[in-house]
Design a protein around this motif. Sequence first.
Motif, PDB file in Angstrom:
ATOM      1  N   ASP A   1       0.813  -1.214   0.000  1.00  0.00           N
ATOM      2  CA  ASP A   1       0.000   0.000   0.000  1.00  0.00           C
ATOM      3  C   ASP A   1       0.848   1.266   0.000  1.00  0.00           C
ATOM      4  OD1 ASP A   1      -2.257  -1.537  -0.047  1.00  0.00           O
ATOM      5  OD2 ASP A   1      -2.852  -1.147   2.021  1.00  0.00           O
TER       6      ASP A   1
ATOM      7  N   ARG B   1       0.637   4.048  -2.885  1.00  0.00           N
ATOM      8  CA  ARG B   1       0.284   5.424  -2.538  1.00  0.00           C
ATOM      9  C   ARG B   1       1.310   6.415  -3.092  1.00  0.00           C
ATOM     10  NH1 ARG B   1      -4.200   7.331  -1.951  1.00  0.00           N
ATOM     11  NH2 ARG B   1      -4.801   6.013  -0.196  1.00  0.00           N
TER      12      ARG B   1
ATOM     13  N   ASP C   1      -8.449   5.737  -4.335  1.00  0.00           N
ATOM     14  CA  ASP C   1      -8.758   4.399  -3.827  1.00  0.00           C
ATOM     15  C   ASP C   1      -7.638   3.445  -4.221  1.00  0.00           C
ATOM     16  OD1 ASP C   1      -9.813   1.606  -3.968  1.00  0.00           O
ATOM     17  OD2 ASP C   1     -11.675   2.552  -3.320  1.00  0.00           O
TER      18      ASP C   1
ATOM     19  N   LEU D   1      -8.641   0.040  -6.091  1.00  0.00           N
ATOM     20  CA  LEU D   1      -9.036   0.236  -7.485  1.00  0.00           C
ATOM     21  C   LEU D   1      -7.823   0.586  -8.346  1.00  0.00           C
ATOM     22  CD1 LEU D   1     -11.247   0.460  -9.618  1.00  0.00           C
ATOM     23  CD2 LEU D   1     -11.595   2.839  -8.909  1.00  0.00           C
TER      24      LEU D   1
ATOM     25  N   THR E   1      -5.533   7.826 -12.811  1.00  0.00           N
ATOM     26  CA  THR E   1      -6.354   8.149 -11.643  1.00  0.00           C
ATOM     27  C   THR E   1      -7.170   9.424 -11.811  1.00  0.00           C
ATOM     28  OG1 THR E   1      -4.524   9.359 -10.596  1.00  0.00           O
ATOM     29  CG2 THR E   1      -4.711   6.995 -10.102  1.00  0.00           C
TER      30      THR E   1
END
Length: 257
Positions: A146, A150, A158, A161, A241
């Motif tokens: 994660d 990020r 999200d 996704l 995104t």
Amino acid sequence: MTQIQRQVFDAEARAIPFIDEGDGPVLVLLPAQGLDVAYLGGLASILEEEGFRIVRIGSRRPGPAPVSMHELAQDVVDVLDHLGIGASWIGGHAFGGAVARTVALDHPGRVSGVLLLGVEATRALHDDAARALQTVFATPVDAPDDGAVRTLVGPGVDLALAWDVFARSRDLVVEDLQSAALASTPAAEWATLAASLPILIIQGAEDAITPPANGDDLQATAADRTSVVRLPGAGHLFPMTHPGETAFQIEDYLGWD
């Protein structure tokens, strides 16, 4: 909306994937290093709905011999020849933008302008950014890191996704070929801007991989014909995104009706 169909240009066994969709003025989109054209689908779909013909062109498959940036640029021109397309706007995300710049330098008559979605630079990445990039390409599909994800997508996105789209778009087979092409080609032959052509640079304000400073530095070399836009809160993967915001800036700049 036209039906989207993936095709392969296989002259000389290069196996270059491409997707040609829509009608209208042509905009070519080239993906970032190690990625397939799939993650640019949202952006392409929005632009196609707005009246553009979008040609997404991926990378050739590795062969027995290494290739240069000039050969990757020629691949783009060969696909456009195959489609009967003359001069067009050539755009790319990060490494794809480096290929787009090479096309403009090697084949200026085929390029109406250059769109850079984040600017690939010759300087090395900061350690944290380099680690994140290495991690997301090495992580199993079902076990994302994660923190690394990020770093690539920025705040407010999200993660599940974003990871699903990104992981399915990884094209690890071509990553080494692309790294070698950059390493073997003098920076002056891909990192500069072709004379006279207009340039639009769109950057994610939170992009740690191709940071906004890269685009600012490039703009300074041709300030009279280079426009720069920053997307607030957007990270490196902003074409994926933030497709709506990205498409708006492209349409607004090009002014095609």
